[in-house]
Design an enzyme around this catalytic site. Structure first.
Site, PDB file in Angstrom:
ATOM      1  CG  ASP A   5       4.457  -4.395   9.842  1.00 38.81           C
ATOM      2  OD1 ASP A   5       5.536  -4.973  10.072  1.00 38.81           O
ATOM      3  OD2 ASP A   5       4.330  -3.528   8.967  1.00 38.81           O
TER       4      ASP A   5
ATOM      5  N   GLY B  82       0.794  -1.212   0.000  1.00 40.30           N
ATOM      6  CA  GLY B  82       0.000   0.000   0.000  1.00 40.30           C
ATOM      7  C   GLY B  82       0.827   1.261   0.000  1.00 40.30           C
TER       8      GLY B  82
END
Length: 410
Positions: free
Chosen positions: A134, A18
């Site tokens: 993450d 992204g």
């Protein structure tokens, strides 16, 4: 302009999953600035895209439930021209990665503060069946001016893309920080804890995580890179080691469990207590296996001052060795050698020659110059009185100083 509402100002970052933009919400009188995340992936059929959209909406609903002061607010989500977008609160401040570059490595106290600040946030999201996926220094921000830590960039884009495209074993997260099970496509609450542990040792050392793992011995060697003035206590090091355990079952399973362990570690530090297992030393001494007992003594001393086993111990290290641990080791040697060997025996001999190291070394058959080798025939009962424990652990060339420190501590 997106949705005839969000004016994109500039790209803040991009990756395989992204892009992130700084934007202004033109519909609000305050012209509120925000962050817009665009999910980037290519699909060849409508079915895959529909699946991605459905999952995206589910994830967005989950994120919308995470109303917490240390998580950016989700302000909206939408689809436009077959692209998916998240609109989130803009957090002003520095990431911990930027902070590391500007200020240098952190110490145990600062890492402990970081854990106490972030672990409740992780428990909050895990209780709501959300996994960050993450966690790394670049995804933890210190909000200005308050200074509290904020967990940013949840792995929604990665999760949606990997799941929608059905890529078996797709790795979600940053390779240096993700847990072993996550590399196989399985993310659990303990996976976030592992990533948090890797984040801690990176901030303690300033060394890239890949360089902190020894693939030959299959273990983390982060202690080898800690600066001498920045040593980590034994109890705190054990908390980090359990966060970093490769085996899922041997790792902490919840953030609350880590917090409890952290509180115990703090109490041990406050009371100057370090828990060591002396059973192997006792057994070796019972069997009069002096050589092995000598090496085990070295290992216990290293463990007590949070140095890797087999590391040489210097005078400054020796000064940090808790007196009660030194005394316990000494008492075991005294007991099982019938008073023949032990640090206190060496102290008596040293004081009997008025601190003359040359005469002391001669009395116990040590070389007066630097040498950590021991003649094999001395690994017997009739080794000179005071010969053990030996100085195989002593680092540096001024070995007499180690004896002076030991004598003062006893």
């Amino acid at each position: 302009m997106l949705q005839d509402r969000y004016h994109l100002l500039r790209c803040l970052g991009s990756g395989g999953f992204g892009k992130t933009y700084l934007a202004v919400d033109e519909h609000l009188p305050s012209k509120l600035r925000c962050v817009i995340k665009q999910l980037c992936f290519q699909v060849s059929d409508r079915e895959s895209f529909d699946k991605a959209v459905e999952l995206f909406r589910q994830e967005a609903v989950s994120l919308n439930k995470l109303q917490h002061p240390q998580i950016p607010k989700l302000l909206g989500y939408f689809e436009q021209k077959h692209q998916l977008y998240l609109v989130q609160e803009l957090i002003l401040g520095q990431t911990l990665e930027q902070e590391l570059q500007a200020q240098g490595v952190k110490n145990e106290s600062q890492i402990g503060e970081l854990l106490r600040n972030l672990l409740p946030v992780l428990q909050f999201i895990h209780d709501r069946k959300v996994i960050h996926r993450d966690i790394k220094p670049a995804n933890i921000m210190r909000r200005l001016p308050q200074g509290d830590l904020v967990l940013i960039d949840f792995g929604v884009a990665k999760h949606v893309t990997a799941t929608a495209l059905s890529k078996t074993g797709t790795s979600i997260g940053s390779p240096e920080y993700i847990a072993p099970e996550q590399t196989r496509g399985k993310a659990l609450p303990a996976s976030d804890l592992y990533s948090l542990g890797v984040t801690c040792i990176h901030l303690l050392t300033g060394i890239p995580p890949f360089d902190l793992f020894d693939v030959i011995s299959d273990r983390w060697v982060w202690r080898d890179y800690i600066l001498s003035e920045n040593r980590v206590s034994h109890a705190f090091g054990q908390v980090l080691d359990k966060l970093l355990h490769n085996t899922l079952a041997k790792r902490y399973q919840s953030a609350d469990e880590v917090l409890q362990a952290l509180n115990i570690a703090t109490l041990q530090l406050d009371n100057f207590q370090v828990e060591l297992d002396y059973s192997r030393l006792r057994d070796l001494l019972t069997l009069r296996q002096w050589e092995q007992a000598d090496k085990e003594t070295w290992a216990l001393m290293c463990e007590a001052i949070s140095k890797p086993i087999g590391s040489y111990i210097f005078c400054n290290d020796l000064k940090k060795l808790p007196d009660e641990i030194l005394q316990t080791i000494d008492q075991l040697w005294l007991k099982y050698s019938n008073g023949r060997f032990g640090f206190s025996v060496q102290k008596q001999i040293y004081e009997s020659v008025n601190g003359d190291y040359g005469k002391f070394a001669a009395a116990i058959s040590w070389n007066s110059y630097y040498s950590n080798s021991i003649p094999e025939f001395f690994f017997i009962w009739f080794a000179p009185k005071g010969y053990f424990p030996s100085r195989i652990w002593a680092g540096g060339t001024q070995v007499w100083q180690h004896t002076q420190v030991l004598v003062s501590k006893l």
